[in-house]
Motif scaffolding. Sequence first.
Motif, short mmCIF file in Angstrom:
data_model
loop_
_atom_site.label_atom_id
_atom_site.label_comp_id
_atom_site.label_asym_id
_atom_site.label_seq_id
_atom_site.Cartn_x
_atom_site.Cartn_y
_atom_site.Cartn_z
N ASN A 141 -3.74 -3.81 -13.67
CA ASN A 141 -3.29 -3.54 -12.08
C ASN A 141 -3.13 -4.62 -11.01
N LYS A 142 -1.96 -5.40 -11.65
CA LYS A 142 -1.77 -5.68 -9.97
C LYS A 142 0.02 -5.62 -10.30
N LEU A 143 -0.15 -5.44 -8.98
CA LEU A 143 1.08 -5.48 -8.14
C LEU A 143 1.80 -6.84 -8.41
N THR A 144 3.18 -6.56 -9.01
CA THR A 144 4.02 -8.33 -8.94
C THR A 144 4.12 -8.64 -7.00
N LEU A 145 4.44 -10.15 -6.83
CA LEU A 145 4.23 -10.27 -5.15
C LEU A 145 6.61 -11.10 -5.68
N GLU A 146 7.01 -10.99 -6.53
CA GLU A 146 8.22 -11.48 -6.76
C GLU A 146 8.82 -10.29 -6.29
N PRO A 163 -5.92 3.08 -10.11
CA PRO A 163 -7.19 2.41 -10.35
C PRO A 163 -8.46 2.22 -9.35
N SER A 164 -9.06 2.09 -8.86
CA SER A 164 -10.17 2.31 -7.94
C SER A 164 -9.63 0.50 -7.01
N ASN A 165 -8.90 -0.16 -7.64
CA ASN A 165 -9.22 -1.11 -7.03
C ASN A 165 -7.58 -2.05 -7.64
N VAL A 166 -6.63 -2.01 -6.73
CA VAL A 166 -6.32 -3.28 -7.07
C VAL A 166 -5.59 -4.52 -6.39
N THR A 167 -5.24 -6.05 -7.63
CA THR A 167 -5.65 -6.73 -7.69
C THR A 167 -3.85 -7.50 -7.73
N LEU A 168 -4.49 -7.96 -6.29
CA LEU A 168 -2.39 -8.64 -5.94
C LEU A 168 -3.01 -9.45 -4.99
N PRO A 169 -2.36 -10.69 -5.25
CA PRO A 169 -3.06 -12.20 -4.60
C PRO A 169 -1.93 -12.77 -3.42
N MET A 170 -1.97 -11.82 -2.70
CA MET A 170 -1.44 -11.76 -1.62
C MET A 170 -0.63 -13.20 -0.84
N LEU A 196 8.88 -1.72 -8.51
CA LEU A 196 7.40 -2.52 -8.39
C LEU A 196 6.58 -1.49 -8.99
N PHE A 197 5.79 -1.70 -9.71
CA PHE A 197 5.17 -1.29 -10.53
C PHE A 197 3.55 -1.86 -10.45
N LEU A 198 2.64 -1.21 -11.40
CA LEU A 198 1.17 -1.88 -12.30
C LEU A 198 1.70 -2.30 -13.28
N ASP A 199 0.98 -3.20 -13.81
CA ASP A 199 0.73 -3.84 -15.13
C ASP A 199 -0.68 -3.23 -15.61
N GLU A 200 -0.32 -3.54 -16.52
CA GLU A 200 -2.08 -3.95 -17.53
C GLU A 200 -3.23 -3.82 -16.75
N GLY A 253 1.11 -0.95 -0.07
CA GLY A 253 -0.25 -0.10 -0.31
C GLY A 253 0.74 1.41 0.09
N LEU A 254 2.35 1.04 0.53
CA LEU A 254 2.85 2.56 0.11
C LEU A 254 3.53 2.89 -0.43
N ARG A 255 3.98 1.73 -1.45
CA ARG A 255 3.74 1.49 -2.66
C ARG A 255 2.89 2.02 -3.96
N LEU A 256 1.57 1.84 -3.37
CA LEU A 256 0.86 2.24 -3.73
C LEU A 256 0.40 4.01 -3.49
N ILE A 257 0.76 4.61 -2.71
CA ILE A 257 0.74 5.78 -1.88
C ILE A 257 1.82 6.58 -3.21
#
Length: 343
Positions: free
Chosen positions: A335-340, A295-302, A329-333, A281-285
């Motif tokens: 709206n996902k952040l990588t977990l790598e 985006p209004s909602n970020v998909t992240l399979p935590m 870490l960036f959002l892809d097309e 979340g801090l990276r999004l901020i």
Amino acid sequence: MLKVIALIFIFLSACVFAQPSVVFLNPGKPTENFWAHVDLFALAAAQRLDLKLTIFHAKRDQYSMIKYLEKMIQQQQLPDYLMLVNEKQSLPRMLHLLEDQPVYVLILLNDLEAVLRSKYALNTHWQQYIISRLVPNNYWIGEQTAKAMYQQAGGQPGGVVLISGDRATPASKEREAGALSFFHQQTNLSVKPVIYGDWEQARSYQQSKSLLRRYPQLKYIWTANDHMAFGSLQAIQDIGKSAGKDIFLSSVNVSLEALKLREQGQLSALGGGHFMAAGWGLRLIHLHYLGYALPSNVTLPMFRLVQPNTEFYQQLKAQDWSGIAFERLFLDEHNKLTLEFVH
């Protein structure tokens, strides 16, 4: 003229190098395994991203978060950004207090209900100031931990008890719903009424003692967090039975004690990873502060199922997040952040 140029340079430098302030209203206790891990991961992210992070712990009292927010508003000490959790449905009240306040909000872990999301989406203030949502799939992890425990037991028949968190928190309700969905599909299982342990070890211990007496054929205990699993384990041991052999136990949250129990086989299934939410979340901020549209909602399979002797398991045991390049870490097309883990 030179003075004017100098003043402009100082102003622009202040804008570029200003350190955005963030307050995270943590609904848990600093001594709780999960919320302590949330803090550690968030602090690593804040240091790497050069964000000024303050964490307030409500100690499982949602009204404490509301009072703290009221105090910040009254004293005009609101930060640039707030990270808020809808613990026990407290978020609508906090958003009401923040109406017309110039502070950006990121919603973490527990979201608003669908009707309220639609309501705030039509509010011009919140269209600007709710910058995004980052919420893990609690239904999925509830279902997957139930399934993994059942499979670990070889699909043995018997009674099933769910010790959920509480009746109000969305994460609790969604995990419980996922687990129930799986258990009800198994024709050889007898699913007992859901019990609420309020996330506490001592409460779960007392409840599990009573349940084990009431249901002698009990074969499975599904719990919504690790503290409640520890209480259930103690109760199983008190009656001279073995977890992972006589009675199968599952949980969520990757504390060191839970990881050890999973490795030993006393926990037959364990899920976790959502402690990373505040750090991501801090990276999004950070991205928002740099001018990126979110985006209004970020998909992240935590969430993941935790398996011993895997790379993820070893990273969880080490608990060293200092090497993660959060800034890469960036959002892809999608709206996902990588977990790598990028070192």
